[in-house]
Design a protein around this motif. Structure first.
Motif, PDB file in Angstrom:
ATOM      1  N   GLY A  25       5.724  40.665  -2.347  1.00  0.00           N
ATOM      2  CA  GLY A  25       5.471  39.411  -1.654  1.00  0.00           C
ATOM      3  C   GLY A  25       3.992  39.052  -1.634  1.00  0.00           C
ATOM      4  O   GLY A  25       3.618  37.889  -1.858  1.00  0.00           O
ATOM      5  N   ILE A  26       3.136  40.044  -1.358  1.00  0.00           N
ATOM      6  CA  ILE A  26       1.690  39.787  -1.334  1.00  0.00           C
ATOM      7  C   ILE A  26       1.194  39.372  -2.719  1.00  0.00           C
ATOM      8  O   ILE A  26       0.354  38.456  -2.839  1.00  0.00           O
ATOM      9  N   SER A  27       1.720  39.996  -3.756  1.00  0.00           N
ATOM     10  CA  SER A  27       1.297  39.674  -5.120  1.00  0.00           C
ATOM     11  C   SER A  27       1.684  38.249  -5.499  1.00  0.00           C
ATOM     12  O   SER A  27       0.905  37.529  -6.132  1.00  0.00           O
ATOM     13  N   ILE A  28       2.890  37.826  -5.112  1.00  0.00           N
ATOM     14  CA  ILE A  28       3.310  36.446  -5.380  1.00  0.00           C
ATOM     15  C   ILE A  28       2.414  35.469  -4.631  1.00  0.00           C
ATOM     16  O   ILE A  28       1.977  34.448  -5.180  1.00  0.00           O
ATOM     17  N   LEU A  29       2.100  35.789  -3.380  1.00  0.00           N
ATOM     18  CA  LEU A  29       1.238  34.918  -2.581  1.00  0.00           C
ATOM     19  C   LEU A  29      -0.156  34.805  -3.207  1.00  0.00           C
ATOM     20  O   LEU A  29      -0.712  33.701  -3.309  1.00  0.00           O
ATOM     21  N   ILE A  30      -0.712  35.918  -3.646  1.00  0.00           N
ATOM     22  CA  ILE A  30      -2.033  35.898  -4.291  1.00  0.00           C
ATOM     23  C   ILE A  30      -1.998  35.057  -5.561  1.00  0.00           C
ATOM     24  O   ILE A  30      -2.901  34.249  -5.819  1.00  0.00           O
ATOM     25  N   SER A  31      -0.939  35.247  -6.357  1.00  0.00           N
ATOM     26  CA  SER A  31      -0.818  34.496  -7.604  1.00  0.00           C
ATOM     27  C   SER A  31      -0.710  32.995  -7.347  1.00  0.00           C
ATOM     28  O   SER A  31      -1.290  32.181  -8.063  1.00  0.00           O
ATOM     29  N   LEU A  32       0.036  32.611  -6.304  1.00  0.00           N
ATOM     30  CA  LEU A  32       0.166  31.189  -5.959  1.00  0.00           C
ATOM     31  C   LEU A  32      -1.160  30.617  -5.460  1.00  0.00           C
ATOM     32  O   LEU A  32      -1.513  29.479  -5.765  1.00  0.00           O
ATOM     33  N   LEU A  33      -1.904  31.410  -4.703  1.00  0.00           N
ATOM     34  CA  LEU A  33      -3.197  30.953  -4.195  1.00  0.00           C
ATOM     35  C   LEU A  33      -4.215  30.782  -5.317  1.00  0.00           C
ATOM     36  O   LEU A  33      -5.131  29.953  -5.217  1.00  0.00           O
ATOM     37  N   LEU A  34      -4.052  31.574  -6.372  1.00  0.00           N
ATOM     38  CA  LEU A  34      -4.959  31.473  -7.514  1.00  0.00           C
ATOM     39  C   LEU A  34      -4.620  30.304  -8.423  1.00  0.00           C
ATOM     40  O   LEU A  34      -5.340  30.027  -9.379  1.00  0.00           O
ATOM     41  N   GLY A  35      -3.510  29.630  -8.123  1.00  0.00           N
ATOM     42  CA  GLY A  35      -3.109  28.465  -8.905  1.00  0.00           C
ATOM     43  C   GLY A  35      -1.974  28.777  -9.854  1.00  0.00           C
ATOM     44  O   GLY A  35      -1.809  29.906 -10.316  1.00  0.00           O
ATOM     45  N   GLY A  36      -1.171  27.732 -10.135  1.00  0.00           N
ATOM     46  CA  GLY A  36      -0.042  27.929 -11.032  1.00  0.00           C
ATOM     47  C   GLY A  36       1.227  28.212 -10.270  1.00  0.00           C
ATOM     48  O   GLY A  36       1.210  28.459  -9.058  1.00  0.00           O
ATOM     49  N   GLY A  37       2.337  28.207 -10.963  1.00  0.00           N
ATOM     50  CA  GLY A  37       3.630  28.426 -10.329  1.00  0.00           C
ATOM     51  C   GLY A  37       4.364  29.596 -10.949  1.00  0.00           C
ATOM     52  O   GLY A  37       4.066  30.020 -12.065  1.00  0.00           O
ATOM     53  N   ILE A  38       5.309  30.112 -10.209  1.00  0.00           N
ATOM     54  CA  ILE A  38       6.126  31.227 -10.675  1.00  0.00           C
ATOM     55  C   ILE A  38       7.588  30.834 -10.539  1.00  0.00           C
ATOM     56  O   ILE A  38       7.994  30.312  -9.501  1.00  0.00           O
ATOM     57  N   SER A  39       8.361  31.068 -11.579  1.00  0.00           N
ATOM     58  CA  SER A  39       9.785  30.760 -11.544  1.00  0.00           C
ATOM     59  C   SER A  39      10.465  31.638 -10.500  1.00  0.00           C
ATOM     60  O   SER A  39      10.381  32.872 -10.559  1.00  0.00           O
ATOM     61  N   MET A  40      11.129  31.009  -9.541  1.00  0.00           N
ATOM     62  CA  MET A  40      11.778  31.778  -8.476  1.00  0.00           C
ATOM     63  C   MET A  40      12.904  32.642  -9.038  1.00  0.00           C
ATOM     64  O   MET A  40      13.087  33.782  -8.613  1.00  0.00           O
ATOM     65  N   ARG A  41      13.649  32.105  -9.990  1.00  0.00           N
ATOM     66  CA  ARG A  41      14.744  32.884 -10.579  1.00  0.00           C
ATOM     67  C   ARG A  41      14.201  34.113 -11.293  1.00  0.00           C
ATOM     68  O   ARG A  41      14.751  35.210 -11.153  1.00  0.00           O
ATOM     69  N   TRP A  42      13.120  33.946 -12.017  1.00  0.00           N
ATOM     70  CA  TRP A  42      12.518  35.082 -12.716  1.00  0.00           C
ATOM     71  C   TRP A  42      12.018  36.120 -11.723  1.00  0.00           C
ATOM     72  O   TRP A  42      12.210  37.327 -11.908  1.00  0.00           O
ATOM     73  N   ALA A  43      11.377  35.671 -10.651  1.00  0.00           N
ATOM     74  CA  ALA A  43      10.852  36.596  -9.643  1.00  0.00           C
ATOM     75  C   ALA A  43      11.979  37.368  -8.960  1.00  0.00           C
ATOM     76  O   ALA A  43      11.871  38.574  -8.731  1.00  0.00           O
ATOM     77  N   VAL A  44      13.073  36.670  -8.635  1.00  0.00           N
ATOM     78  CA  VAL A  44      14.211  37.334  -7.982  1.00  0.00           C
ATOM     79  C   VAL A  44      14.844  38.356  -8.914  1.00  0.00           C
ATOM     80  O   VAL A  44      15.155  39.488  -8.513  1.00  0.00           O
ATOM     81  N   LEU A  45      15.017  37.993 -10.178  1.00  0.00           N
ATOM     82  CA  LEU A  45      15.607  38.917 -11.145  1.00  0.00           C
ATOM     83  C   LEU A  45      14.704  40.118 -11.373  1.00  0.00           C
ATOM     84  O   LEU A  45      15.187  41.252 -11.510  1.00  0.00           O
ATOM     85  N   LEU A  46      13.386  39.894 -11.406  1.00  0.00           N
ATOM     86  CA  LEU A  46      12.456  41.004 -11.576  1.00  0.00           C
ATOM     87  C   LEU A  46      12.530  41.951 -10.374  1.00  0.00           C
ATOM     88  O   LEU A  46      12.496  43.180 -10.537  1.00  0.00           O
ATOM     89  N   TYR A  47      12.651  41.374  -9.183  1.00  0.00           N
ATOM     90  CA  TYR A  47      12.755  42.200  -7.972  1.00  0.00           C
ATOM     91  C   TYR A  47      14.052  43.014  -7.984  1.00  0.00           C
ATOM     92  O   TYR A  47      14.039  44.211  -7.662  1.00  0.00           O
ATOM     93  N   LEU A  48      15.166  42.380  -8.351  1.00  0.00           N
ATOM     94  CA  LEU A  48      16.437  43.104  -8.413  1.00  0.00           C
ATOM     95  C   LEU A  48      16.409  44.179  -9.490  1.00  0.00           C
ATOM     96  O   LEU A  48      16.919  45.290  -9.290  1.00  0.00           O
TER      97      LEU A  48
END
Length: 236
Positions: free
Chosen positions: A115-138
């Motif tokens: 969660g912290i890594s996603i937040l840092i990445s979002l703060l640095l700019g750009g977007g992350i696919s939610m489906r990709w993030a969920v699948l990576l977590y699973l």
């Protein structure tokens, strides 16, 4: 079993190395997320998402094998296991409680870091696919559970931590690093008509390989496996 589970979580979270893992996870995941979002794509499965998956596939099994095997081997080495065996405890419940507790403790630190890594990445700019993030977590969570189970098995078969470490690294090296090479050489020794069935069978012999294939299929990248895996792609 609940008491054993809770005790294992407390024991694990009190170790300094537990929080070192958190810092390591944050650093690695932030870097991976930054790499992934820097490459625009029209599909979920790309060379970059495949690289992220492979990095997780290399790191997570080794960590969980060592953590799981040490949890049991340490008790056997310092005599705590022999002492516990003198009490009227259900050994299966004890081992299951420790195993689930170890998994939950490691999953908590991974989830926090994720969660912290996603937040840092979002703060640095750009977007992350939610489906990709969920699948990576699973994908990562399943790897953690499977190799925690294998790690506890290794610990149960070991007498000391050094022995469990050697076995853990050996299993990791075989299942993760040299598995494709072993199968390529093995398939070269059998008739051509046997290759496709043996390739499919090999998925179920290696849990990491099975999870990797399912993950790629869920990212709509099943075509990379070729025609022999069409039936597998359709099934998942």
């Amino acid at each position: 079993m609940g008491n054993f589970l809770y005790t294992e979580i407390l024991t694990t979270t009190r170790q300094k190395s537990y929080y070192s893992f958190s810092i390591l996870w944050i650093a690695v995941l932030t870097l991976l997320f930054s790499l992934q979002k820097s490459v625009p794509s029209l599909t979920l499965y790309t060379n970059m998402t495949g690289t992220v998956m492979n990095v997780a596939l290399y790191i997570i099994p080794l960590f969980m094998l060592i953590a799981g095997s040490f949890s049991v081997a340490l008790e056997k080495e310092n005599g705590q296991w022999d002492l516990i065996s003198t009490y009227p405890l259900n050994r299966i419940e004890y081992v299951l409680g420790k195993m689930v507790g170890q998994f939950l403790a490691q999953l908590m630190v991974f989830t926090l870091s994720f969660g912290i890594s996603i937040l840092i990445s979002l703060l640095l700019g750009g977007g992350i696919s939610m489906r990709w993030a969920v699948l990576l977590y699973l994908f990562s969570s399943l790897l953690m559970w499977l190799f925690t189970v294998i790690g506890f098995t290794v610990g149960a078969l070991s007498s000391t931590r050094w022995q469990s470490l050697s076995l853990s690294v050996g299993i990791w090296f075989f299942l993760i690093m040299v598995w494709p090479i072993v199968w390529i050489n093995a398939l070269g020794l059998v008739p051509y008509s046997w290759i496709a069935p043996l390739m499919k069978m090999s998925m179920y012999l290696n849990p990491a390989e099975l999870i990797r294939i399912v993950y790629v299929i869920k990212l709509d990248g099943g075509s990379v496996f070729g025609q022999p895996y069409d039936g597998v792609v359709t099934f998942w």
